[in-house]
Write a protein that holds these residues in place. Structure first.
Motif, short mmCIF file in Angstrom:
data_model
loop_
_atom_site.label_atom_id
_atom_site.label_comp_id
_atom_site.label_asym_id
_atom_site.label_seq_id
_atom_site.Cartn_x
_atom_site.Cartn_y
_atom_site.Cartn_z
N PHE A 1 0.84 -1.20 0.00
CA PHE A 1 0.00 0.00 0.00
C PHE A 1 0.88 1.26 0.00
N GLN A 2 1.89 1.28 0.85
CA GLN A 2 2.78 2.44 0.93
C GLN A 2 3.53 2.63 -0.39
N LEU A 3 3.96 1.54 -0.97
CA LEU A 3 4.65 1.61 -2.26
C LEU A 3 3.72 2.19 -3.33
N ALA A 4 2.46 1.79 -3.31
CA ALA A 4 1.49 2.33 -4.27
C ALA A 4 1.29 3.82 -4.04
N LEU A 5 1.24 4.24 -2.78
CA LEU A 5 1.10 5.68 -2.49
C LEU A 5 2.30 6.45 -3.02
N ILE A 6 3.48 5.89 -2.82
CA ILE A 6 4.71 6.54 -3.30
C ILE A 6 4.66 6.68 -4.83
N ALA A 7 4.13 5.66 -5.48
CA ALA A 7 4.07 5.66 -6.95
C ALA A 7 2.94 6.53 -7.51
N GLY A 8 2.11 7.08 -6.61
CA GLY A 8 1.07 7.99 -7.08
C GLY A 8 -0.34 7.42 -7.13
N ALA A 9 -0.57 6.29 -6.47
CA ALA A 9 -1.94 5.76 -6.42
C ALA A 9 -2.85 6.76 -5.72
N PRO A 10 -4.06 6.93 -6.21
CA PRO A 10 -4.97 7.94 -5.66
C PRO A 10 -5.72 7.44 -4.42
N PRO B 1 -7.26 13.49 -0.04
CA PRO B 1 -7.94 12.65 -1.04
C PRO B 1 -7.17 12.65 -2.36
N GLY B 2 -7.17 11.54 -3.01
CA GLY B 2 -6.44 11.43 -4.27
C GLY B 2 -4.97 11.10 -4.03
N VAL B 3 -4.12 11.61 -4.89
CA VAL B 3 -2.68 11.36 -4.82
C VAL B 3 -2.08 12.17 -3.67
N LEU B 4 -1.21 11.55 -2.89
CA LEU B 4 -0.56 12.26 -1.78
C LEU B 4 0.40 13.31 -2.31
N PRO B 5 0.53 14.44 -1.60
CA PRO B 5 1.53 15.43 -1.99
C PRO B 5 2.94 14.87 -1.78
N PRO B 6 3.95 15.45 -2.41
CA PRO B 6 5.31 14.91 -2.34
C PRO B 6 5.83 14.67 -0.92
N GLY B 7 5.59 15.58 -0.01
CA GLY B 7 6.08 15.39 1.36
C GLY B 7 5.46 14.17 2.02
N MET B 8 4.19 13.93 1.77
CA MET B 8 3.52 12.78 2.36
C MET B 8 3.95 11.48 1.68
N ARG B 9 4.37 11.57 0.44
CA ARG B 9 4.94 10.38 -0.21
C ARG B 9 6.26 10.00 0.47
N GLY B 10 6.99 11.00 0.92
CA GLY B 10 8.21 10.73 1.69
C GLY B 10 7.89 10.02 3.00
N SER C 1 7.44 4.80 6.11
CA SER C 1 6.56 3.72 6.58
C SER C 1 6.88 2.40 5.90
N LEU C 2 7.15 2.46 4.60
CA LEU C 2 7.53 1.26 3.86
C LEU C 2 8.79 0.64 4.45
N LEU C 3 9.79 1.46 4.71
CA LEU C 3 11.04 0.96 5.30
C LEU C 3 10.82 0.39 6.69
N LEU C 4 9.97 1.04 7.48
CA LEU C 4 9.65 0.52 8.81
C LEU C 4 9.00 -0.86 8.73
N MET C 5 8.06 -1.02 7.80
CA MET C 5 7.38 -2.32 7.67
C MET C 5 8.38 -3.42 7.33
#
Length: 138
Positions: free
Chosen positions: A20-29, A40-49, A54-58
């Motif tokens: 899920f986090q990887l999809a968010l990073i890639a721009g999933a809405p 809502p929609g695609v996360l802004p760049p800072g939130m993708r960071g 979160s991905l690394l923590l998992m």
């Protein structure tokens, strides 16, 4: 044996979160399914960071839980009692956050996942850990 199954369940659930986090990073809405639905929609760049962290923590948490349960994982020693309790604490905070989120969709999706991660990580953390004999098997 049950400890290893609990660890495998934890890894499965953590993998769902990681994908899920990887999809968010890639721009999933799917912003409505995280952070209380604030984005809502695609996360802004800072939130993708933040999603990348979160991905690394998992991934790190999965390795820690696997090591504690006796699986051989690269770079991690088997006796990780303290680190496993850190995973438990993080999951407990996740349960609280997901139970309190104003987003119904987020709560419906993530509360069961994070609750499963919490229960399985507690089971692994409370276990005796991997024995030398178990480590030699794998």
């Amino acid at each position: 044996m049950l400890t290893r199954r609990a660890a495998q369940l934890f890894v499965l659930l953590a993998s769902i979160v990681a994908v899920f986090q990887l999809a968010l990073i890639a721009g999933a809405p799917w912003g409505h399914l995280t952070w209380g639905g604030r984005y809502p929609g695609v996360l802004p760049p800072g939130m993708r960071g933040v999603a990348a962290v979160s991905l690394l923590l998992m991934l790190a948490f999965a390795w820690i839980v696997l090591a504690r349960a006796g699986f051989r994982v690269p770079f991690i020693r088997s006796r990780m009692r303290g680190a496993t309790w850190g995973v438990v604490a993080y999951c407990a905070l996740g349960v609280v956050a997901n139970a309190a989120t104003p987003s119904r969709s987020e709560r419906a999706l993530w509360l069961p996942v994070v609750s499963g991660m919490l229960l399985s990580s507690v089971f692994v953390a409370r276990s005796a850990g991997a024995t030398v004999a178990e480590l030699k098997e794998y």
